[in-house]
Design a protein around this motif. Structure first.
Motif, PDB file in Angstrom:
ATOM      1  N   ALA A  29      10.253  27.149   8.491  1.00  0.00           N
ATOM      2  CA  ALA A  29      10.330  27.632   7.104  1.00  0.00           C
ATOM      3  C   ALA A  29       9.377  26.851   6.204  1.00  0.00           C
ATOM      4  O   ALA A  29       8.694  27.430   5.345  1.00  0.00           O
ATOM      5  CB  ALA A  29      11.768  27.503   6.601  1.00  0.00           C
ATOM      6  N   HIS A  30       9.327  25.539   6.389  1.00  0.00           N
ATOM      7  CA  HIS A  30       8.454  24.692   5.576  1.00  0.00           C
ATOM      8  C   HIS A  30       6.989  25.038   5.826  1.00  0.00           C
ATOM      9  O   HIS A  30       6.188  25.169   4.881  1.00  0.00           O
ATOM     10  CB  HIS A  30       8.729  23.229   5.924  1.00  0.00           C
ATOM     11  N   ALA A  31       6.628  25.212   7.100  1.00  0.00           N
ATOM     12  CA  ALA A  31       5.239  25.509   7.450  1.00  0.00           C
ATOM     13  C   ALA A  31       4.807  26.864   6.891  1.00  0.00           C
ATOM     14  O   ALA A  31       3.699  26.996   6.345  1.00  0.00           O
ATOM     15  CB  ALA A  31       5.069  25.487   8.968  1.00  0.00           C
ATOM     16  N   GLU A  32       5.659  27.863   7.022  1.00  0.00           N
ATOM     17  CA  GLU A  32       5.299  29.194   6.526  1.00  0.00           C
ATOM     18  C   GLU A  32       5.127  29.195   5.012  1.00  0.00           C
ATOM     19  O   GLU A  32       4.215  29.842   4.482  1.00  0.00           O
ATOM     20  CB  GLU A  32       6.364  30.213   6.954  1.00  0.00           C
ATOM     21  N   THR A  33       5.995  28.448   4.305  1.00  0.00           N
ATOM     22  CA  THR A  33       5.912  28.412   2.844  1.00  0.00           C
ATOM     23  C   THR A  33       4.668  27.650   2.392  1.00  0.00           C
ATOM     24  O   THR A  33       3.948  28.087   1.478  1.00  0.00           O
ATOM     25  CB  THR A  33       7.180  27.779   2.254  1.00  0.00           C
ATOM     26  N   LEU A  34       4.381  26.521   3.012  1.00  0.00           N
ATOM     27  CA  LEU A  34       3.182  25.764   2.667  1.00  0.00           C
ATOM     28  C   LEU A  34       1.909  26.569   2.939  1.00  0.00           C
ATOM     29  O   LEU A  34       0.982  26.583   2.119  1.00  0.00           O
ATOM     30  CB  LEU A  34       3.139  24.458   3.454  1.00  0.00           C
ATOM     31  N   THR A  35       1.868  27.218   4.084  1.00  0.00           N
ATOM     32  CA  THR A  35       0.684  28.008   4.441  1.00  0.00           C
ATOM     33  C   THR A  35       0.456  29.122   3.431  1.00  0.00           C
ATOM     34  O   THR A  35      -0.691  29.394   3.028  1.00  0.00           O
ATOM     35  CB  THR A  35       0.844  28.583   5.862  1.00  0.00           C
TER      36      THR A  35
END
Length: 229
Positions: A29-35
């Motif tokens: 979730a963190h990676a998708e939001t940051l990307t």
């Protein structure tokens, strides 16, 4: 059934990676939001950089790196994505419910997550009723792990001296924070996110013992109590 141990008056559990097998989900979730906000990063990179770090402090690290602010509601976006993934994918750490039930000592949770995320995760995993209402979040203190603030806050709220607390942690920041609080720490490396070498990192950070199966925990508490005594 494990009898109360005179050397410990409180067991403090981390949540993600100790009670619920959520670290891989949270990192996704963190990676998708940051990307989506122009900071391309993989789930694996999030895991390496931010395991055990509060969302607030992870955000501050990234903003310093990119020299600009992320959206004001960034944490809410990460939490929304996390909770969505929880619904279908979240599981309790194997055998942790039985371990909690076998430990005849006061218990609480001290997690880097937000209260909503902790509550939702424990509820999805069927553990909330075993641990409520003694659940504490990094949002309640000024500094998250690896600072000792959250552990000291939990001990204060539970009216227990830090030296009589035993912390169960899966991350280096968590182990570091527990030790800085003057507490004994057990390092757990049985979550799906734990890679080869994880146990050694926890040991090197100051964990008194390491283990990878929650069925071991009641006996470990008794053993480390005898050792401390």
């Amino acid at each position: 059934m494990q009898n109360s141990n005179p050397n410990f008056d409180l067991i403090i559990f981390d949540c993600d990676g100790v009670l619920v097998d959520s670290e891989v989900i949270s990192c996704r979730a963190h990676a998708e939001t940051l990307t989506r906000h122009g900071y391309p990063i993989t789930s694996e990179q999030v895991l390496v950089r931010f395991l055990g770090v509060s969302e607030r402090e992870a955000r501050q690290m990234i903003e310093r790196e990119i020299d600009r602010k992320l959206p004001d509601d960034f944490e809410q976006q990460v939490n929304a994505a996390t909770l969505k993934f929880y619904e279908g994918d979240l599981q309790a750490i194997a055998h942790v419910g039985e371990a909690i039930g076998a430990i005849r000592l006061p218990k609480c949770v001290a997690s880097s997550g937000t209260p909503e995320k902790i509550r939702h995760g424990l509820s999805c995993a069927g553990l909330y009723d075993q641990l409520a209402p003694h659940i504490f979040s990094a949002t309640q203190v000024s500094r998250g792990k690896p600072a000792p603030d959250l552990f000291l806050f939990a001990a204060e709220q539970m009216k227990v001296q830090p030296a009589q607390c035993l912390v169960i942690e899966d991350s280096v920041p968590g182990v570091t924070g527990g030790r800085a609080a003057g507490m004994t720490v057990l390092g757990f490396h049985g979550g799906s996110h734990c890679q080869p070498g994880h146990a050694e990192m926890l040991h090197d950070a100051g964990a008194a013992m390491i283990f990878d199966d929650m069925r071991q925990l009641p006996d470990l508490i008794a053993r480390i109590g005898r050792k401390a005594g």
